[in-house]
Design a protein around this motif. Structure first.
Motif, PDB file in Angstrom:
ATOM      1  N   TYR A  94       0.888  -1.230   0.011  1.00 23.83           N
ATOM      2  CA  TYR A  94       0.126  -0.087   0.061  1.00 23.83           C
ATOM      3  C   TYR A  94       0.875   1.496  -0.040  1.00 23.83           C
ATOM      4  O   TYR A  94       0.454   2.064  -0.798  1.00 23.83           O
ATOM      5  N   HIS A 185      -0.297  -8.164   2.101  1.00 28.06           N
ATOM      6  CA  HIS A 185      -0.289  -8.867   0.873  1.00 28.06           C
ATOM      7  C   HIS A 185       0.845 -10.147   0.910  1.00 28.06           C
ATOM      8  O   HIS A 185       0.529 -11.178   0.421  1.00 28.06           O
TER       9      HIS A 185
ATOM     10  N   ARG B 211      -1.830   1.334  -8.853  1.00 24.19           N
ATOM     11  CA  ARG B 211      -3.218   0.803  -8.883  1.00 24.19           C
ATOM     12  C   ARG B 211      -4.039   1.812  -9.657  1.00 24.19           C
ATOM     13  O   ARG B 211      -5.331   1.762  -9.658  1.00 24.19           O
ATOM     14  N   ASP B 225      -4.401  -5.630  -6.541  1.00 25.16           N
ATOM     15  CA  ASP B 225      -4.322  -6.731  -5.305  1.00 25.16           C
ATOM     16  C   ASP B 225      -4.472  -8.075  -5.514  1.00 25.16           C
ATOM     17  O   ASP B 225      -3.828  -8.921  -4.725  1.00 25.16           O
TER      18      ASP B 225
END
Lengths: 253, 280
Positions: A94, A185, B211, B225
């Motif tokens: 992230y 993840h 993303r 993801d």
């Protein structure tokens, strides 16, 4: 009105876009918060004081390592600790999005021109270490043990079991750090994401269940990343405020 | 409802008109009505102002992935973007996808994607069971069914900054093909090891997880993801994790084997041309 010619805009180059929304707000907010956290954490790492109060220990200094006997000037316990959680967050899938957009501007936002166009190597050369995120995860899992142990110690203030403001802070900090770590993840891959056939792999059904659970919390990995970042800073700030006498701890029961 | 009543409000479209040699924006005014999408407005422009305006479309239902373009700078399907989404009175800018070469007006040449698709070794299942069947459980293929929703609109390819800003068409396959590779790599029956190819030739390392592909996907596939990051972890298993590398050396996976990677048609053509030029 038909066939009115309009000047052709430049669509390539840093910040160039036809987007009309405030695309720059997200990267600007991220930049401000992350920079503030880095400045605060660096200050606390060098301060080397007010990191404990009674049984409470700041997450920046946990586990507490004695550095005075090492004979290295300016070395503080936090400097030995912080590289591990910092490494976990720096290589996090992230935070990579967050700082590639807000710091590296590569790209600053979707369909907005980034910098260094044509000279991009992604995570193949300088940033190739991002592939080692799993090792940072292993360290983060170990640190969770230390932090939950700190919470347990925080329940026994002065030898008596009780819950105080600091205990709640430590609990919330541990909870959100755990959610952040277990929604990682790499953890998702480790517990079962790497399998191709759950029905035939050893412990495949169990690993599929764990993978499914991790996948559910992985959706909120970004939220846990931010909440836990604020949680660490606020917990440290609370303990520092107690230590300096700026506030007094609240006893709940 | 009469046509006049239906078209009570007006909207201005700024549409890119031109070809590979250049072009400019032109403004057109069209009437709007409830439920109207941008593709309807484009069709009205064709009918009322510019019959030579080129736009690629097919199903007008968000299923064919033909009408990809950029509306107010954001990659979108023309047929799935309602006019009511935009502020009344403000011109709506419609441009072709930036990443691909312009053919004419809103039509781009997306054939690069088909060449990339040809480079990826196809699905090769293991031999059938003794009774002549292949067996797998639902839990084994749940994940990859998400990727099968892809309509190949190539909006993810368009928004990906690796292709859009840095022009790495020859060295990075792009998000659409990363989820295709994820479909194959995660398949319980497949036997081909494409990970060396993913790392070297299809350039998974170029993706820096920003993303944007996930943000623009009209099918709401969680490309990053659920597709790219798991692939990055699998590549890390094989090439960056010394523990996993050692385990593979000691006990190689039984159901995977490498196939020779197919030559890149673009590079192969260039090489052949250079050879011919040198001989001439």
């Amino acid at each position: 009105m038909a066939n009115k010619a309009v000047h052709l805009p430049v669509l390539s180059g840093p910040g160039q876009t036809l987007r009309k929304d405030a695309w720059w707000v997200g990267p600007a907010v991220t930049f401000t918060i992350l920079t503030s956290f880095i400045v605060y954490a660096t200050f606390r790492a060098f301060e080397n004081a007010h990191f404990s109060y009674g049984e409470y220990l700041s997450p920046f200094y946990s586990p507490l390592v004695e550095t005075k006997t090492m004979g290295i000037p300016f070395l503080t316990p936090a400097m030995l600790i912080l590289p591990f959680p910092a490494g976990f967050r720096f290589t996090c899938y992230y935070y990579r999005k967050a700082y590639y957009r807000s710091f590296a501007m590569s790209p600053p936002a979707c369909a907005v021109g980034g910098i260094r166009q044509g000279q991009y190597n992604g995570e193949r050369k300088l940033m190739i270490f991002q592939n080692l995120h799993r090792f940072a995860l292993y360290a983060a899992l170990l640190f969770l043990v230390f932090l939950w142990h700190d919470f347990y110690k925080g329940l026994w203030f002065g030898g008596h079991l009780g819950v105080r403001g600091g205990t709640v802070m430590l609990f919330l900090n541990c909870t959100f750090l755990s959610l952040y770590t277990f929604s990682c993840h790499s953890f998702r891959h480790l517990v079962g994401g790497g399998l191709d056939s759950y029905s035939t792999a050893p412990l495949g059904q169990l690993r599929h269940k764990v993978w499914s659970w991790v996948s559910r919390i992985n959706i909120n990995h970004m939220a846990f990343a931010w909440i836990s970042l604020f949680g660490v800073a606020l917990t440290d700030l609370y303990i520092r405020a107690l230590s300096t006498g700026a506030i007094t701890d609240i006893r709940l029961f | 409802m009469s046509d006049e009543a239906k078209k009570s409000d007006k909207a201005t479209l700024r549409i890119w008109r031109g070809n590979a040699e250049g072009g400019e924006f032109k403004e057109y005014e069209v009437g709007t009505y409830p439920g109207m999408v941008v593709l309807d407005a484009i069709h009205d422009v064709q009918a009322e102002h510019a019959p030579d305006l080129a736009v690629r479309w097919n199903c007008k239902a968000g299923r064919c992935g033909s009408c990809s373009a950029e509306i107010n700078g954001k990659p979108r399907l023309l047929c799935m973007t309602r006019m009511s989404h935009f502020e009344p009175g403000q011109p709506i800018t419609v441009t072709p996808m930036k990443t691909f070469p312009i053919v004419k007006d809103l039509v781009t040449d997306v054939s690069h994607n088909f060449r990339v698709a040809k480079r990826i070794p196809p699905f090769k299942p293991r031999p059938r069971d003794a009774d002549g069947h292949w067996r797998m459980q639902q839990i084994d293929i749940d994940r990859i069914q998400e990727f099968r929703k892809c309509i190949e609109c190539f909006l993810c390819q368009d928004v990906c900054h690796v292709l859009r800003d840095h022009d790495k068409h020859d060295s990075f396959a792009g998000p659409r093909f990363m989820i295709h590779l994820a479909t194959l790599d995660m398949h319980p029956l497949d036997t081909v090891d494409r990970r060396p190819m993913m790392k070297e030739e299809l350039g998974i390392g170029y993706c820096n997880i920003t993303r944007c592909c996930t943000e623009v996907c009209p099918e709401h596939i969680t490309i990053t993801d659920n597709g790219i990051i798991p692939l990055k972890e699998r590549v890390a298993d094989d090439f960056f994790d010394p523990v996993r590398w050692l385990m593979r050396k000691i006990s190689p996976p039984a159901n995977k084997k490498s196939l020779p990677v197919l030559p890149d048609p673009i590079k192969a053509t260039t090489k052949t041309k250079k050879k011919q030029d040198a001989e001439a």
